[in-house]
Design a protein around this motif. Structure first.
Motif, short mmCIF file in Angstrom:
data_model
loop_
_atom_site.label_atom_id
_atom_site.label_comp_id
_atom_site.label_asym_id
_atom_site.label_seq_id
_atom_site.Cartn_x
_atom_site.Cartn_y
_atom_site.Cartn_z
N PRO A 7 0.90 -1.19 0.02
CA PRO A 7 0.04 0.07 0.23
C PRO A 7 1.03 1.62 0.12
O PRO A 7 0.61 2.49 -0.61
CB PRO A 7 -0.97 -0.13 1.56
CG PRO A 7 -1.22 -1.60 1.44
CD PRO A 7 0.60 -2.25 1.21
N GLU A 8 2.27 1.21 0.75
CA GLU A 8 2.59 2.87 1.13
C GLU A 8 3.31 3.28 -1.00
O GLU A 8 3.50 3.51 -0.81
CB GLU A 8 4.25 1.87 1.79
CG GLU A 8 3.54 2.47 3.60
CD GLU A 8 2.68 0.70 3.51
OE1 GLU A 8 2.80 0.21 3.06
OE2 GLU A 8 1.83 0.94 3.72
N ALA A 9 4.24 1.77 -1.39
CA ALA A 9 3.95 1.45 -3.06
C ALA A 9 3.12 2.55 -3.59
O ALA A 9 3.80 2.77 -4.50
CB ALA A 9 4.61 0.60 -3.04
N THR A 10 2.10 1.76 -3.74
CA THR A 10 1.30 2.76 -4.50
C THR A 10 0.69 3.79 -4.20
O THR A 10 0.64 5.06 -4.66
CB THR A 10 -0.37 1.49 -3.92
OG1 THR A 10 -0.52 0.24 -4.49
CG2 THR A 10 -1.49 2.43 -4.97
N LYS A 11 0.49 4.13 -2.57
CA LYS A 11 0.95 5.93 -2.28
C LYS A 11 2.13 6.83 -3.18
O LYS A 11 1.82 7.89 -3.44
CB LYS A 11 0.56 5.99 -0.64
CG LYS A 11 -0.64 5.63 -0.47
CD LYS A 11 -0.69 5.17 1.53
CE LYS A 11 -2.15 4.68 2.19
NZ LYS A 11 -1.56 4.59 3.42
N LEU A 29 -10.67 6.41 -11.42
CA LEU A 29 -10.11 5.47 -11.08
C LEU A 29 -10.96 3.96 -11.13
O LEU A 29 -12.62 4.35 -10.43
CB LEU A 29 -9.70 5.47 -9.38
CG LEU A 29 -8.67 6.79 -9.21
CD1 LEU A 29 -8.49 7.30 -7.81
CD2 LEU A 29 -7.26 6.37 -9.19
N SER A 30 -9.91 2.87 -11.39
CA SER A 30 -10.99 2.37 -11.83
C SER A 30 -10.58 0.16 -11.22
O SER A 30 -8.68 1.15 -10.90
CB SER A 30 -11.64 1.27 -12.94
OG SER A 30 -10.48 1.22 -13.74
N GLY A 31 -10.72 -0.29 -10.80
CA GLY A 31 -10.56 -0.97 -9.72
C GLY A 31 -11.60 -1.79 -8.73
O GLY A 31 -12.76 -1.32 -8.21
N ASP A 32 -11.17 -3.38 -8.34
CA ASP A 32 -12.06 -3.82 -7.90
C ASP A 32 -12.31 -3.38 -6.31
O ASP A 32 -11.18 -2.43 -5.74
CB ASP A 32 -11.66 -5.45 -7.32
CG ASP A 32 -11.78 -6.36 -9.33
OD1 ASP A 32 -12.91 -6.33 -9.96
OD2 ASP A 32 -11.02 -7.52 -9.09
N LEU A 33 -13.25 -3.55 -5.93
CA LEU A 33 -13.24 -3.59 -4.55
C LEU A 33 -12.00 -3.85 -3.23
O LEU A 33 -11.05 -4.74 -3.23
CB LEU A 33 -14.17 -3.68 -3.37
CG LEU A 33 -15.92 -3.39 -3.71
CD1 LEU A 33 -16.76 -4.23 -2.51
CD2 LEU A 33 -15.37 -1.77 -3.64
N GLY A 34 -11.04 -2.83 -2.71
CA GLY A 34 -10.18 -3.23 -2.12
C GLY A 34 -8.72 -3.21 -3.25
O GLY A 34 -7.69 -3.85 -2.76
#
Length: 159
Positions: A7-11, A29-34
């Motif tokens: 998650p830190e790398a995504t941020k 922004l698209s993508g599945d839940l979570g």
């Protein structure tokens, strides 16, 4: 496309987009839940200097963060059923407004999206890594994607 392993790398990847944003920029922004859509917005917010806690606006539909270098507007359209409900949220005024707008689940209402926007799709592979793909629609978003992709800090890992 970039792959992030936490998650830190995504941020951190999203944080590198912040300096290039201008008033009127829209990111869908698209993508599945979570998948990490809200984490992406948290990274952008940090890059803009937003000190408030950035959370998913699922029940609010829109959360605003005016205190950064650029106003940040964060929509989550997951709970909406029909595009006519967007009128009640201030969607059109916000998208055409004074800040950068991030829209989760915007693909539900493609007819309501502006002419130009940056589409960021976040997928999850079998190892739990995030695969972040960006696609530009329109001149301004192509320019935004070009400078963001060339930023050496955005190159966390190519797939």
């Amino acid at each position: 496309m970039r792959k992030t392993t936490s998650p830190e790398a995504t941020k951190q990847l999203a944080l590198t987009l912040a300096p290039y944003l201008r008033p009127g920029d829209v990111v869908v922004l698209s993508g599945d839940l979570g998948a990490g859509k809200t984490q992406f917005v948290q990274g952008v917010a940090a890059g803009l200097g937003v000190s408030a806690s950035v959370t998913s606006p699922t029940f609010n539909i829109l959360l605003s963060y005016p205190e950064g270098a650029l106003p940040l507007y964060h929509f989550d359209l997951y709970r909406l059923e029909h595009s006519d409900e967007l009128e009640d949220t201030g969607f059109y005024e916000t998208v055409d407004g004074d800040g950068a707008t991030f829209i989760e689940w915007g693909e539900k209402f493609p007819e309501a999206l502006p002419y130009g926007y940056l589409e960021v799709s976040i997928g999850v592979d079998v190892d739990g890594n995030r695969l972040v793909q960006a696609h530009a629609l329109g001149d301004r978003s192509r320019q935004l994607l070009f400078v963001w992709a060339k930023d050496s800090k955005s190159r966390l890992m190519k797939k």
